[in-house]
Design a protein around this motif. Sequence first.
Motif, short mmCIF file in Angstrom:
data_model
loop_
_atom_site.label_atom_id
_atom_site.label_comp_id
_atom_site.label_asym_id
_atom_site.label_seq_id
_atom_site.Cartn_x
_atom_site.Cartn_y
_atom_site.Cartn_z
N ASP A 151 36.75 73.30 60.06
CA ASP A 151 37.57 72.50 61.07
C ASP A 151 38.30 73.37 62.02
O ASP A 151 39.46 73.85 62.03
CB ASP A 151 38.51 71.77 60.27
CG ASP A 151 39.21 70.51 61.39
OD1 ASP A 151 39.14 70.77 62.67
OD2 ASP A 151 39.94 69.69 61.02
N PHE A 152 37.31 73.96 62.97
CA PHE A 152 37.97 74.97 63.89
C PHE A 152 38.95 74.58 64.95
O PHE A 152 39.96 75.32 65.28
CB PHE A 152 36.89 75.35 64.92
CG PHE A 152 37.21 76.62 65.76
CD1 PHE A 152 37.56 77.85 65.28
CD2 PHE A 152 37.13 76.43 67.03
CE1 PHE A 152 38.03 78.99 66.06
CE2 PHE A 152 37.54 77.37 68.05
CZ PHE A 152 37.89 78.64 67.56
N ILE A 153 38.80 73.45 65.34
CA ILE A 153 40.05 72.82 66.22
C ILE A 153 41.18 72.89 65.64
O ILE A 153 42.36 73.53 66.09
CB ILE A 153 39.64 71.57 66.77
CG1 ILE A 153 38.25 71.58 67.37
CG2 ILE A 153 40.82 71.10 67.56
CD1 ILE A 153 38.18 72.34 68.69
N LYS A 154 41.44 72.36 64.32
CA LYS A 154 42.56 72.49 63.85
C LYS A 154 43.21 73.93 63.25
O LYS A 154 44.11 74.23 63.75
CB LYS A 154 42.65 71.44 62.28
CG LYS A 154 43.60 71.72 61.59
CD LYS A 154 43.83 70.66 60.27
CE LYS A 154 44.89 70.64 59.53
NZ LYS A 154 44.85 69.64 58.42
N LEU A 155 42.05 74.53 63.06
CA LEU A 155 42.48 75.90 62.53
C LEU A 155 43.06 76.75 63.82
O LEU A 155 44.27 77.43 63.82
CB LEU A 155 41.08 76.82 62.14
CG LEU A 155 41.24 78.17 61.64
CD1 LEU A 155 40.19 78.67 60.61
CD2 LEU A 155 41.30 79.24 62.68
N VAL A 158 54.95 80.72 51.14
CA VAL A 158 54.18 79.49 51.28
C VAL A 158 52.88 79.45 50.62
O VAL A 158 52.23 78.35 50.01
CB VAL A 158 54.27 79.14 52.77
CG1 VAL A 158 53.26 77.77 53.01
CG2 VAL A 158 55.50 78.55 53.33
N PHE A 159 52.13 80.64 50.49
CA PHE A 159 50.84 80.71 50.35
C PHE A 159 50.70 80.83 48.87
O PHE A 159 49.49 81.00 48.32
CB PHE A 159 50.06 81.82 51.02
CG PHE A 159 49.81 81.53 52.38
CD1 PHE A 159 48.57 81.16 52.78
CD2 PHE A 159 50.65 81.51 53.41
CE1 PHE A 159 48.26 80.70 54.10
CE2 PHE A 159 50.43 81.45 54.79
CZ PHE A 159 49.15 80.85 55.15
N ILE A 160 51.84 81.21 47.91
CA ILE A 160 51.80 81.69 46.88
C ILE A 160 50.51 81.14 45.82
O ILE A 160 50.28 81.56 44.88
CB ILE A 160 53.04 81.57 46.05
CG1 ILE A 160 53.18 82.35 44.87
CG2 ILE A 160 53.66 80.26 45.73
CD1 ILE A 160 53.02 84.04 45.28
N ALA A 161 50.52 79.79 45.73
CA ALA A 161 49.57 79.01 44.83
C ALA A 161 48.42 78.45 45.69
O ALA A 161 47.61 77.51 45.09
CB ALA A 161 50.25 77.50 44.28
N ASN A 217 40.23 73.01 56.42
CA ASN A 217 38.84 73.33 55.88
C ASN A 217 38.27 74.40 57.18
O ASN A 217 38.51 74.13 58.24
CB ASN A 217 37.98 72.09 55.76
CG ASN A 217 36.38 72.38 55.46
OD1 ASN A 217 35.87 73.35 55.91
ND2 ASN A 217 36.14 71.63 54.65
N ARG A 218 37.87 75.49 56.60
CA ARG A 218 37.33 76.43 57.57
C ARG A 218 36.42 76.12 58.48
O ARG A 218 36.36 76.38 59.58
CB ARG A 218 36.64 77.67 56.79
CG ARG A 218 36.30 78.87 57.64
CD ARG A 218 35.81 80.13 56.66
NE ARG A 218 34.60 79.57 55.96
CZ ARG A 218 34.01 80.51 55.25
NH1 ARG A 218 34.19 81.72 55.15
NH2 ARG A 218 32.66 80.16 54.63
N SER A 230 50.20 73.51 55.95
CA SER A 230 49.27 72.86 56.43
C SER A 230 48.01 73.92 56.55
O SER A 230 46.55 73.45 55.94
CB SER A 230 49.40 72.36 57.84
OG SER A 230 48.21 71.51 58.31
N PHE A 231 48.10 75.01 56.90
CA PHE A 231 47.10 75.99 57.01
C PHE A 231 46.49 76.36 55.56
O PHE A 231 45.52 76.43 55.27
CB PHE A 231 47.54 77.47 57.80
CG PHE A 231 46.60 78.13 58.50
CD1 PHE A 231 46.44 78.17 59.82
CD2 PHE A 231 45.67 78.71 57.72
CE1 PHE A 231 45.40 78.67 60.51
CE2 PHE A 231 44.71 79.45 58.21
CZ PHE A 231 44.40 79.53 59.73
#
Length: 469
Positions: free
Chosen positions: A33-37, A72-75, A30-31, A24-25
């Motif tokens: 969206d601080f609450i989600k971050l 997980v971040f590879i792409a 979206n940067r 999800s991260f």
Amino acid sequence: MLDFLKNHKFSILLILTGIAFHLSFAYDLNRADFIKLISLYTGLFFISLKLIQLEKNNFWLLAGTAVLFRFVFIAATPNLSQDFYRFIWDGTLILEGMNPFLSVPNDFSPTLSLMQQNLIEGMGSLSAGNFTSYPPINQLLFAISTFLGGKSILGSVIAMRFFMILADLGTLYFGRKLLQKLKLPAHQIFWFILNPFIIIELTGNLHFESVMLFFLTWSIYLLHQKKWIWSAILLGISVSIKLLPLLFLPLLWSYFLKKRNFKNLPDNALIRNKIRQIRELNFQQLLIYYLIAGTTILISFLPFLSSEFISNFSASIALWFQKFEFNAGIYYIIRWIGFQLKGYNIIATAGKILPLIVILILAALAVFRRNNSTEKLIHTMLLGVSVYFFLSTTVHPWYIATPLLLSVFTKFRFALVWSFLVMLSYSAYTGNGFQENYWLIAVEYILVIGIFLIEIFKPKLLTRLPYYK
């Protein structure tokens, strides 16, 4: 296999949850969206610490989890930083036979390729209007990544990410060996390797602190093994990736010259002569160490050297002290006082004075602090770099990777706390533009500096808390 699943079922549940949160991260955040971050990050931070607590004796499970989380971040396209666009731009210039230090992206004509136009647009006006500040070996890594990525931005991103993962594996290897040599718990290296802060900021958002810290860790390990020539070469390489390790060079003074304890020895001519010979030998080793490290740095800069390069590179570095402001601690208090007294932002003055204060503090640590062991040296390095960041005008989250790694080899835990709280700085990015939340910055620095001071002056107050035992 069934027994393993049964015995580690809660840990496996944590790992699966961690994968979901990282996905999800990486792909759905979206940067602005601080609450989600901050919610995702808090969950990941808990998962990381709980896994280390439960599986601290299971090295391969924790190491495998750390690698899995990174892949997980590879792409994924970095979503918290635009710096990677500038990395690819600089790499592209090198592949075209151009010196990236001699021009700014905005100088180029509008008849650029679509990819180059996308890079300038992606890096933003601030980066596009200034000279690059990334040292030569970092530039080499940009060029290799851009070459491997072909003419694809995502391809270059994936290539860089492999460098990050390999570097972190190297830090895991040498960091664990150094902990064992220092007779510290080996699982402490996972406070860095499995920390979501490191996975997100370095692997996810492609900050080359990971590569710099790999060479720094390797250098410190070899220094502990008394292989100081190779240690000096590796420290020079580390500086040529990020300039920050230059702060540590003065601290080696007392490491070499006060390496042995000569107190309480009989006072006679033979012993005094032997002490003099030892100190002379150590001084020679120190000079050679500095010479080798300096030569390594100089060789890396040689392909780019010119009077114009020196002017441009110096101007770019100066911007960080005299123009840029972000997530600063003590400096914001100084700035407020400046507004009350002068009526304007005094960053131009403060940006010159604060580095001098840091230099004086580092000199004091080098001369008066007795760094006669590798563990004490690392303690002093941690204190020095932390004071530097406490007084800096700009502290981007990924900068905290250095004090975090050094803290792994010490009794200090304030940097681990900082690796969580520094993410509060992303509250500055909103849908309506950039606006820092000074209340959250105050929370960050009050807690971090408070814990820092307690750990130095009243450490017994914290001994009952987790991770202090």
